[in-house]
Design a protein around this motif. Sequence first.
Motif, short mmCIF file in Angstrom:
data_model
loop_
_atom_site.label_atom_id
_atom_site.label_comp_id
_atom_site.label_asym_id
_atom_site.label_seq_id
_atom_site.Cartn_x
_atom_site.Cartn_y
_atom_site.Cartn_z
N ARG A 68 10.90 33.53 31.92
CA ARG A 68 10.22 32.74 30.89
C ARG A 68 11.23 32.29 29.86
NH1 ARG A 68 5.54 34.37 29.18
NH2 ARG A 68 5.02 35.68 30.96
N THR A 127 2.09 31.47 30.91
CA THR A 127 2.19 32.20 32.18
C THR A 127 3.65 32.21 32.61
OG1 THR A 127 0.02 31.30 32.75
CG2 THR A 127 1.26 32.31 34.52
N LYS A 153 5.06 31.51 38.26
CA LYS A 153 3.79 30.90 38.65
C LYS A 153 3.95 29.38 38.70
CE LYS A 153 0.96 34.58 38.48
NZ LYS A 153 0.07 35.01 39.56
N ARG A 159 2.48 22.54 36.86
CA ARG A 159 1.79 23.54 36.05
C ARG A 159 1.82 23.14 34.57
NH1 ARG A 159 4.68 28.98 34.70
NH2 ARG A 159 3.77 28.41 32.71
#
Length: 379
Positions: free
Chosen positions: A58, A159, A163, A222
């Motif tokens: 992340r 998220t 993902k 996403r």
Amino acid sequence: MNKITLIATAAMGIESLVAKEVKDLGYDNIQVDNGKVTFEADVSAICRSNLWLRTADRVKLKVGEFRATTFDELFEKTKALPWGDFIPENGEFPVIGKSVKSKLYSVSDCQAIVKKAVVEKLSQHYKRTTWFEENGPFFRIEIALLKDIATLTIDTSGTGLHKRGYRADQGEAPLKETLAATLVLLTNWNADKPFVDPFCGSGTIPIEAALIGQNIAPGFNREFVSENWDWIGRKSWEKAFQEAEDLAKYDQPLDITGSDIDHRMVEMAKGNAFEAGLGEMIQFKQMQVKDFTTKKEYGVMVGNPPYGERIGEKKAVETMYEQMGKAFAPLDTWSIYILTSHPDFEKLYGRPATKKRKLFNGFIRTDYYQYWGKRPPKN
């Protein structure tokens, strides 16, 4: 806001790979530490790094860092940071935390103190005396203490970056997309070579290879929590998505195959590939690894076979490793890369690896065994 500091978090052992990705995006002043890569950039880097980093977990915005050995010190130094530059008056800002080898070891107390300090700072900034409703955009603050150094960040990803948005279905022990991308990036593969995954499971490794082969940004399908942050601006995100669209090589032909012994996994992999928009790019088929043959040359094989860690599985897995060694022995022009935690893999496979690299598959310590094939002749 000219320059900000970002932290790309990473699994242990692949920090250098994340740092290379950051550098390839055009950012410098990079610092590599255990589990993270810190770099300075402009605000648009929040958009671009979330969209493009294939191996990072992340991206966090670093608000401040300081030494804190008392709760008073933590409160005052947190309060001194420019929270109003980032969090709007209606922003929702929960606080999470962790503490390692620090005098302030009570994480829940540290979270409460940071929350209180941020509230007081925002009250001053917005000239409020009433409680904040926190019904707007989401800003997750983290207080991370390591050896009495407090680092305060805001998560920009939401998220986790693994993902990607394409995995509609998965098996029992799915490989994280970020690790799958890592396995591909650690090979000598490029889009002009054949690529095979003989243990494809739900298709993650072939799909990540196809994304890399066509230079498709892994975050393209996403959403990210920071898309709702006004101070970044919708235009910055639109520009980053447009850049990703412009740089994608959708016409790049690919020769990528995934196979698995389980026909249900093969169907699952096909579905995930279509979800990623790559259904026509990857061939999936049911096959045992011992039956693998090919007349193609100078290809790359990447496999994440069963490790034999479950009771009753070990003997079958060891037999399969022996069969794999025999099946792959004729492939002298192929480079073969296998990830496993089995300590006797090389002996069972039948030959020592050219090189091996320690990686973590979740909490499992594994080795990435690399067998380099012959180089193609120079024209």
